[in-house]
Write a protein that holds these residues in place. Structure first.
Motif, PDB file in Angstrom:
ATOM      1  N   SER A  40     -14.703  38.459  29.071  1.00 13.66           N
ATOM      2  CA  SER A  40     -14.235  38.635  30.179  1.00 13.66           C
ATOM      3  C   SER A  40     -15.180  37.791  31.535  1.00 13.66           C
ATOM      4  CB  SER A  40     -13.666  40.053  30.681  1.00 13.66           C
ATOM      5  OG  SER A  40     -14.901  40.543  30.965  1.00 13.66           O
ATOM      6  N   CYS A  41     -14.234  37.207  32.230  1.00 15.78           N
ATOM      7  CA  CYS A  41     -14.768  36.611  33.384  1.00 15.78           C
ATOM      8  C   CYS A  41     -14.230  36.968  34.802  1.00 15.78           C
ATOM      9  CB  CYS A  41     -14.765  35.186  33.158  1.00 15.78           C
ATOM     10  SG  CYS A  41     -15.586  34.159  34.573  1.00 15.78           S
ATOM     11  N   SER A  42     -14.926  37.702  35.465  1.00 21.52           N
ATOM     12  CA  SER A  42     -14.530  37.976  36.871  1.00 21.52           C
ATOM     13  C   SER A  42     -15.043  37.184  38.185  1.00 21.52           C
ATOM     14  CB  SER A  42     -14.636  39.628  37.324  1.00 21.52           C
ATOM     15  OG  SER A  42     -13.821  40.410  36.314  1.00 21.52           O
ATOM     16  N   ALA A  43     -14.162  36.611  38.889  1.00 21.18           N
ATOM     17  CA  ALA A  43     -14.555  35.919  39.962  1.00 21.18           C
ATOM     18  C   ALA A  43     -14.341  36.475  41.365  1.00 21.18           C
ATOM     19  CB  ALA A  43     -13.438  34.407  40.153  1.00 21.18           C
ATOM     20  N   SER A  44     -15.316  36.428  42.138  1.00 24.90           N
ATOM     21  CA  SER A  44     -15.380  37.077  43.380  1.00 24.90           C
ATOM     22  C   SER A  44     -16.060  35.976  44.389  1.00 24.90           C
ATOM     23  CB  SER A  44     -16.032  38.380  43.625  1.00 24.90           C
ATOM     24  OG  SER A  44     -17.483  38.139  43.030  1.00 24.90           O
ATOM     25  N   GLY A  45     -16.035  36.453  45.958  1.00 20.13           N
ATOM     26  CA  GLY A  45     -16.242  35.596  46.836  1.00 20.13           C
ATOM     27  C   GLY A  45     -15.383  35.090  47.741  1.00 20.13           C
ATOM     28  N   THR A  46     -15.802  33.958  48.353  1.00 21.17           N
ATOM     29  CA  THR A  46     -14.643  33.141  49.020  1.00 21.17           C
ATOM     30  C   THR A  46     -13.779  32.368  48.253  1.00 21.17           C
ATOM     31  OG1 THR A  46     -16.469  33.092  50.869  1.00 21.17           O
ATOM     32  CG2 THR A  46     -14.558  31.732  51.039  1.00 21.17           C
ATOM     33  N   GLN A  61     -18.890  30.793  48.843  1.00 23.74           N
ATOM     34  CA  GLN A  61     -19.555  30.871  47.846  1.00 23.74           C
ATOM     35  C   GLN A  61     -18.860  31.801  46.708  1.00 23.74           C
ATOM     36  OE1 GLN A  61     -23.823  31.715  48.145  1.00 23.74           O
ATOM     37  NE2 GLN A  61     -24.146  31.588  46.086  1.00 23.74           N
ATOM     38  N   VAL A  62     -18.905  31.284  45.590  1.00 27.08           N
ATOM     39  CA  VAL A  62     -18.166  32.108  44.455  1.00 27.08           C
ATOM     40  C   VAL A  62     -19.168  32.609  43.302  1.00 27.08           C
ATOM     41  CG1 VAL A  62     -16.427  31.826  42.635  1.00 27.08           C
ATOM     42  CG2 VAL A  62     -16.131  30.570  44.777  1.00 27.08           C
ATOM     43  N   HIS A  63     -19.028  33.811  42.890  1.00 27.10           N
ATOM     44  CA  HIS A  63     -19.859  34.603  41.920  1.00 27.10           C
ATOM     45  C   HIS A  63     -19.020  34.725  40.750  1.00 27.10           C
ATOM     46  CE1 HIS A  63     -23.057  36.582  40.521  1.00 27.10           C
ATOM     47  NE2 HIS A  63     -22.426  37.835  40.513  1.00 27.10           N
ATOM     48  N   LEU A  64     -19.485  34.451  39.686  1.00 27.84           N
ATOM     49  CA  LEU A  64     -18.601  34.789  38.396  1.00 27.84           C
ATOM     50  C   LEU A  64     -19.623  35.838  37.500  1.00 27.84           C
ATOM     51  CD1 LEU A  64     -17.660  31.277  37.193  1.00 27.84           C
ATOM     52  CD2 LEU A  64     -16.296  32.862  38.618  1.00 27.84           C
ATOM     53  N   VAL A  65     -18.945  36.695  37.048  1.00 30.16           N
ATOM     54  CA  VAL A  65     -19.580  37.924  36.221  1.00 30.16           C
ATOM     55  C   VAL A  65     -18.802  37.718  34.739  1.00 30.16           C
ATOM     56  CG1 VAL A  65     -20.061  40.215  35.896  1.00 30.16           C
ATOM     57  CG2 VAL A  65     -20.203  39.357  38.024  1.00 30.16           C
ATOM     58  N   GLU A  66     -19.626  37.455  33.921  1.00 29.16           N
ATOM     59  CA  GLU A  66     -19.202  37.390  32.371  1.00 29.16           C
ATOM     60  C   GLU A  66     -19.411  38.749  31.546  1.00 29.16           C
ATOM     61  OE1 GLU A  66     -19.823  32.512  32.110  1.00 29.16           O
ATOM     62  OE2 GLU A  66     -21.410  34.309  32.073  1.00 29.16           O
ATOM     63  N   TYR A 102     -21.616  31.231  25.788  1.00 29.97           N
ATOM     64  CA  TYR A 102     -20.268  31.152  26.299  1.00 29.97           C
ATOM     65  C   TYR A 102     -20.509  31.084  27.902  1.00 29.97           C
ATOM     66  CZ  TYR A 102     -17.936  31.457  21.621  1.00 29.97           C
ATOM     67  OH  TYR A 102     -17.722  30.993  20.119  1.00 29.97           O
ATOM     68  N   TYR A 103     -19.781  30.188  28.467  1.00 31.81           N
ATOM     69  CA  TYR A 103     -19.876  30.147  29.872  1.00 31.81           C
ATOM     70  C   TYR A 103     -18.442  30.062  30.610  1.00 31.81           C
ATOM     71  CZ  TYR A 103     -24.573  28.258  29.320  1.00 31.81           C
ATOM     72  OH  TYR A 103     -26.111  28.335  28.834  1.00 31.81           O
ATOM     73  N   CYS A 104     -18.319  30.759  31.417  1.00 31.64           N
ATOM     74  CA  CYS A 104     -16.931  30.894  32.277  1.00 31.64           C
ATOM     75  C   CYS A 104     -17.033  29.805  33.398  1.00 31.64           C
ATOM     76  CB  CYS A 104     -16.944  32.337  32.848  1.00 31.64           C
ATOM     77  SG  CYS A 104     -15.448  32.329  34.062  1.00 31.64           S
ATOM     78  N   ASN A 105     -16.079  29.019  33.436  1.00 32.52           N
ATOM     79  CA  ASN A 105     -15.783  27.906  34.621  1.00 32.52           C
ATOM     80  C   ASN A 105     -14.686  28.405  35.125  1.00 32.52           C
ATOM     81  OD1 ASN A 105     -14.619  25.119  34.998  1.00 32.52           O
ATOM     82  ND2 ASN A 105     -16.482  25.453  35.698  1.00 32.52           N
ATOM     83  N   SER A 118     -12.516  22.099  50.517  1.00 34.75           N
ATOM     84  CA  SER A 118     -12.934  23.420  50.089  1.00 34.75           C
ATOM     85  C   SER A 118     -13.099  23.623  48.776  1.00 34.75           C
ATOM     86  CB  SER A 118     -12.517  24.387  50.907  1.00 34.75           C
ATOM     87  OG  SER A 118     -11.067  24.935  50.559  1.00 34.75           O
ATOM     88  N   SER A 119     -12.999  22.445  48.020  1.00 32.98           N
ATOM     89  CA  SER A 119     -12.970  22.628  46.570  1.00 32.98           C
ATOM     90  C   SER A 119     -14.195  23.359  45.971  1.00 32.98           C
ATOM     91  CB  SER A 119     -12.669  21.569  45.833  1.00 32.98           C
ATOM     92  OG  SER A 119     -13.612  20.499  45.923  1.00 32.98           O
ATOM     93  N   PHE A 120     -14.259  24.267  44.912  1.00 35.04           N
ATOM     94  CA  PHE A 120     -15.464  24.567  44.212  1.00 35.04           C
ATOM     95  C   PHE A 120     -15.317  24.406  42.650  1.00 35.04           C
ATOM     96  CE2 PHE A 120     -13.824  28.611  42.677  1.00 35.04           C
ATOM     97  CZ  PHE A 120     -13.045  29.055  43.690  1.00 35.04           C
ATOM     98  N   ASP A 121     -16.377  24.391  42.102  1.00 40.20           N
ATOM     99  CA  ASP A 121     -16.483  24.292  40.628  1.00 40.20           C
ATOM    100  C   ASP A 121     -17.633  24.884  40.298  1.00 40.20           C
ATOM    101  OD1 ASP A 121     -16.418  21.472  38.157  1.00 40.20           O
ATOM    102  OD2 ASP A 121     -16.483  23.707  37.906  1.00 40.20           O
ATOM    103  N   SER A 122     -17.352  26.418  39.806  1.00 40.91           N
ATOM    104  CA  SER A 122     -18.510  27.503  39.561  1.00 40.91           C
ATOM    105  C   SER A 122     -18.559  27.692  38.198  1.00 40.91           C
ATOM    106  CB  SER A 122     -18.155  28.387  40.542  1.00 40.91           C
ATOM    107  OG  SER A 122     -18.228  28.372  41.651  1.00 40.91           O
ATOM    108  N   TRP A 123     -19.807  27.834  38.001  1.00 42.57           N
ATOM    109  CA  TRP A 123     -19.951  28.360  36.400  1.00 42.57           C
ATOM    110  C   TRP A 123     -20.909  29.755  36.294  1.00 42.57           C
ATOM    111  CZ3 TRP A 123     -18.999  25.577  32.086  1.00 42.57           C
ATOM    112  CH2 TRP A 123     -18.328  24.297  32.337  1.00 42.57           C
ATOM    113  N   GLY A 124     -20.682  30.530  35.350  1.00 41.38           N
ATOM    114  CA  GLY A 124     -21.141  31.636  35.012  1.00 41.38           C
ATOM    115  C   GLY A 124     -22.523  31.526  34.452  1.00 41.38           C
TER     116      GLY A 124
END
Length: 122
Positions: free
Chosen positions: A21-27, A1-6, A93-96, A107-113
């Protein structure tokens, strides 16, 4: 799971500047692209800027020459530097982030903040 923090949204006067700024964390095994989109009230979500891992950068027509996207690949962070802001830049404004969670192509992912509000007003 991917988590985004904006972060970085807020109220700014016309002609002002703001950096998101947008930071991604997780798998995350690899990131294919990081970018920003925005949605104003009553309008569809639109592209602001994207940056791929192979160095390709794309901007929406309405922000070309005023906004700049940059990435810190090591920190899995993307920045959106916006200058000469206009009232029509007001939007959420959304981070992707798109990538892979493992070395498997399945295992592709497409995550949104969650989105951060930018309001340009005097």
């Amino acid at each position: 799971q991917v988590h985004l923090v904006e972060s970085g949204g807020g109220l700014v006067q016309p002609g002002g500047s703001l950096t998101l700024s947008c930071s991604a964390s997780g798998t995350i095994f690899s990131i294919v692209a990081m970018g920003w989109y925005r949605q104003a009230p009553g309008k569809e979500r639109e592209l602001v800027a994207t940056a791929t891992s192979d160095g390709s950068i794309n901007y929406g027509d309405s922000v070309k020459g005023r906004f700049t996207i940059s990435r810190d690949n090591g920190m899995k962070t993307a920045y959106l530097h916006s200058n000469n802001l206009k009232p029509e830049d007001t939007a959420v404004y959304y981070c992707n982030v798109r990538g892979y969670g493992t070395s498997s192509s399945h295992s592709s992912f497409d995550s949104w903040g969650q989105g951060t509000q930018v309001t340009v007003s005097s």
